[in-house]
Design a protein around this motif. Structure first.
Motif, PDB file in Angstrom:
ATOM      1  N   CYS A 210       0.772  -1.207   0.121  1.00 33.70           N
ATOM      2  CA  CYS A 210       0.145  -0.176   0.127  1.00 33.70           C
ATOM      3  C   CYS A 210       0.660   0.941  -0.347  1.00 33.70           C
ATOM      4  N   CYS A 211       1.964   1.104   0.493  1.00 34.38           N
ATOM      5  CA  CYS A 211       2.457   2.552   0.742  1.00 34.38           C
ATOM      6  C   CYS A 211       3.638   3.077  -0.399  1.00 34.38           C
ATOM      7  N   LEU A 212       3.824   1.426  -1.666  1.00 33.87           N
ATOM      8  CA  LEU A 212       4.885   1.642  -2.936  1.00 33.87           C
ATOM      9  C   LEU A 212       2.834   2.028  -3.443  1.00 33.87           C
ATOM     10  N   LEU A 213       1.919   1.755  -3.828  1.00 37.56           N
ATOM     11  CA  LEU A 213       1.152   2.627  -4.356  1.00 37.56           C
ATOM     12  C   LEU A 213       1.211   3.562  -4.517  1.00 37.56           C
ATOM     13  N   ASP A 214       1.088   3.740  -2.746  1.00 36.52           N
ATOM     14  CA  ASP A 214       0.657   5.124  -2.349  1.00 36.52           C
ATOM     15  C   ASP A 214       1.650   6.473  -2.817  1.00 36.52           C
ATOM     16  N   SER A 215       3.114   6.047  -2.853  1.00 35.62           N
ATOM     17  CA  SER A 215       3.481   6.810  -3.337  1.00 35.62           C
ATOM     18  C   SER A 215       4.132   6.898  -5.213  1.00 35.62           C
ATOM     19  N   LEU A 216       3.828   5.633  -5.854  1.00 41.18           N
ATOM     20  CA  LEU A 216       4.196   5.707  -7.456  1.00 41.18           C
ATOM     21  C   LEU A 216       2.693   6.955  -7.417  1.00 41.18           C
ATOM     22  N   SER A 217       1.556   6.499  -6.928  1.00 43.17           N
ATOM     23  CA  SER A 217       0.847   6.949  -7.506  1.00 43.17           C
ATOM     24  C   SER A 217       0.547   8.158  -7.500  1.00 43.17           C
ATOM     25  N   LYS A 218       1.135   9.221  -6.887  1.00 43.94           N
ATOM     26  CA  LYS A 218       1.442  10.449  -6.834  1.00 43.94           C
ATOM     27  C   LYS A 218       1.874  10.879  -7.881  1.00 43.94           C
ATOM     28  N   SER A 225      -1.190   3.291 -16.139  1.00 45.05           N
ATOM     29  CA  SER A 225      -0.712   2.279 -16.312  1.00 45.05           C
ATOM     30  C   SER A 225      -1.094   1.344 -14.861  1.00 45.05           C
ATOM     31  N   LEU A 226      -0.560   2.501 -13.540  1.00 44.93           N
ATOM     32  CA  LEU A 226      -1.136   1.468 -12.468  1.00 44.93           C
ATOM     33  C   LEU A 226      -2.643   1.074 -12.588  1.00 44.93           C
ATOM     34  N   LEU A 227      -3.404   1.718 -13.003  1.00 42.24           N
ATOM     35  CA  LEU A 227      -5.176   1.110 -12.779  1.00 42.24           C
ATOM     36  C   LEU A 227      -5.849   0.480 -14.152  1.00 42.24           C
ATOM     37  N   TYR A 228      -4.943   0.325 -14.909  1.00 41.60           N
ATOM     38  CA  TYR A 228      -5.461  -0.293 -15.848  1.00 41.60           C
ATOM     39  C   TYR A 228      -4.933  -1.617 -16.743  1.00 41.60           C
ATOM     40  N   ASN A 229      -3.276  -1.466 -16.240  1.00 41.90           N
ATOM     41  CA  ASN A 229      -2.146  -2.811 -17.047  1.00 41.90           C
ATOM     42  C   ASN A 229      -1.963  -3.150 -15.396  1.00 41.90           C
ATOM     43  N   LYS A 231      -3.823  -3.488 -12.934  1.00 38.80           N
ATOM     44  CA  LYS A 231      -5.327  -3.712 -12.134  1.00 38.80           C
ATOM     45  C   LYS A 231      -4.963  -3.154 -10.699  1.00 38.80           C
ATOM     46  N   ALA A 232      -3.898  -1.998 -10.137  1.00 37.35           N
ATOM     47  CA  ALA A 232      -3.678  -2.205  -8.724  1.00 37.35           C
ATOM     48  C   ALA A 232      -5.045  -2.093  -7.324  1.00 37.35           C
ATOM     49  N   ALA A 233      -5.982  -1.382  -7.849  1.00 36.90           N
ATOM     50  CA  ALA A 233      -6.763  -0.328  -7.610  1.00 36.90           C
ATOM     51  C   ALA A 233      -7.492  -2.023  -5.951  1.00 36.90           C
ATOM     52  N   PRO A 234      -7.957  -3.701  -6.898  1.00 32.99           N
ATOM     53  CA  PRO A 234      -8.768  -4.220  -6.473  1.00 32.99           C
ATOM     54  C   PRO A 234      -7.704  -5.026  -4.707  1.00 32.99           C
ATOM     55  N   ALA A 253      -3.538   2.939   0.905  1.00 35.80           N
ATOM     56  CA  ALA A 253      -4.557   2.716   0.219  1.00 35.80           C
ATOM     57  C   ALA A 253      -5.638   4.035   0.526  1.00 35.80           C
ATOM     58  N   ARG A 254      -6.238   4.022   0.997  1.00 31.93           N
ATOM     59  CA  ARG A 254      -6.886   5.056   0.706  1.00 31.93           C
ATOM     60  C   ARG A 254      -6.378   6.536  -0.157  1.00 31.93           C
ATOM     61  N   THR A 255      -5.704   6.728   0.043  1.00 33.67           N
ATOM     62  CA  THR A 255      -4.583   7.658  -0.788  1.00 33.67           C
ATOM     63  C   THR A 255      -4.390   7.694  -1.751  1.00 33.67           C
ATOM     64  N   ALA A 256      -3.962   5.713  -2.263  1.00 35.23           N
ATOM     65  CA  ALA A 256      -3.568   5.943  -3.588  1.00 35.23           C
ATOM     66  C   ALA A 256      -4.865   5.217  -4.688  1.00 35.23           C
ATOM     67  N   LEU A 257      -5.267   5.505  -3.620  1.00 28.22           N
ATOM     68  CA  LEU A 257      -7.023   5.263  -4.573  1.00 28.22           C
ATOM     69  C   LEU A 257      -7.653   6.672  -5.558  1.00 28.22           C
ATOM     70  N   ARG A 258      -8.151   7.288  -3.724  1.00 26.46           N
ATOM     71  CA  ARG A 258      -8.033   8.140  -4.657  1.00 26.46           C
ATOM     72  C   ARG A 258      -6.969   9.307  -5.819  1.00 26.46           C
ATOM     73  N   ASN A 259      -5.399   9.037  -5.591  1.00 20.63           N
ATOM     74  CA  ASN A 259      -5.136   9.330  -6.860  1.00 20.63           C
ATOM     75  C   ASN A 259      -5.405   9.090  -8.177  1.00 20.63           C
ATOM     76  N   LEU A 260      -5.509   7.353  -7.768  1.00 17.16           N
ATOM     77  CA  LEU A 260      -5.383   6.925  -9.194  1.00 17.16           C
ATOM     78  C   LEU A 260      -6.992   6.565  -9.990  1.00 17.16           C
ATOM     79  N   ILE A 261      -7.782   7.527  -8.945  1.00 17.47           N
ATOM     80  CA  ILE A 261      -9.413   7.792 -10.028  1.00 17.47           C
ATOM     81  C   ILE A 261      -8.893   9.224 -10.570  1.00 17.47           C
TER      82      ILE A 261
END
Length: 264
Positions: A210-218, A225-229, A231-234, A253-261
């Motif tokens: 979750c920390c990794l996705l939080d960082s990358l989604s910034k 790529s993270l969202l569709y290729n 499929k990190a959100a589920p 996780a909440r921050t990453a999801l907010r960033n991705l959408i």
């Protein structure tokens, strides 16, 4: 960034650790015999220079794994330690070329689980609380590629995967060049997402994911790529569901999801 605790050397399993950090008895996985605790060994502590310039040039995998373990400890921030002291050790390690040597050792012994585990741990600790130049320097010697290859070579090894995720987190945090390399050029995220899903029952690994996705989604350009290729959100959503009482997982996780959408 995250700092990793040291792990047991090759062929040795840590069964339990007391609260104060003293290691309990260890059992050799190959012989089944009890191994002596570290405090019983009175060997003289080696300098970082000796470990990097001499010991990492050994051809013996057990010895190399033990050397990487010692370096992992040296590059870990001690309780209450000033960051300046850690930064000096990190700078010395880089000046000695330790980062490039660790990557070389990992590449040359890809089948050795503990070399990959401890090697990823060394790179993770080297870039924790680090000056920016350390992250950039490790990226330039193909450190990210070495970590990804270690994870792909040992996809079922929990400690290799977890230390790999932490290393990638520290290497890509705030560094768009490294983050882009990981997500778009190496296309490593679909594999990492799958491993995170398979190890979803592991709270510590889920937190690191979750920390990794939080960082990358910034980084806005990486979000599609993270969202569709990848499929990190589920997996992020499942993490929030499974670990409702873990504030760190919930926040990341909440921050990453907010960033991705969010759309650019």
């Amino acid at each position: 960034r995250v700092s990793l605790s040291p792990t047991a050397a090759r062929g040795v399993k840590r069964e339990r650790t007391d609260h104060d950090g003293d290691q309990a008895r260890r059992v050799n996985q190959r012989t089944g015999k009890e191994a002596a605790a570290p405090e019983q060994h009175k060997e003289e502590e080696k300098s970082m220079e000796t470990l990097v310039l001499d010991d990492l040039n050994s051809a013996d995998e057990d010895f190399l794994a033990d050397t990487l373990y010692k370096l992992l400890v040296l590059l870990r921030r001690k309780n209450g330690e000033l960051l300046g002291n850690l930064s000096r050790r990190q700078a010395e390690f880089i000046q000695l070329g330790g980062h490039a040597t660790v990557v070389r050792v990992m590449n040359a012994h890809i089948e050795c689980i503990t070399i990959q585990e401890n090697g990823a741990g060394v790179l993770a600790n080297l870039c924790s609380y680090s000056i920016i130049s350390a992250v950039e320097t490790v990226g330039k010697v193909r450190g990210i590629q070495a970590v990804v290859e270690a994870m792909k070579a040992h996809p079922l090894e929990r400690d290799v995967i977890h230390k790999g995720i932490v290393a990638l987190l520290n290497l890509s945090s705030g560094n768009e060049v490294n983050a882009t390399l990981l997500v778009t050029k190496l296309e490593a995220m679909p594999f990492i997402v799958k491993r995170a899903n398979d190890f979803l029952g592991d709270e510590a690994m889920t937190k690191s994911y979750c920390c990794l996705l939080d960082s990358l989604s910034k980084f806005i350009l990486l979000r599609n790529s993270l969202l569709y290729n990848a499929k990190a959100a589920p997996v992020l959503a499942l993490a929030m569901t499974n670990y409702r009482d873990n504030a760190s997982i919930q926040k990341s996780a909440r921050t990453a999801l907010r960033n991705l959408i969010q759309q650019p």
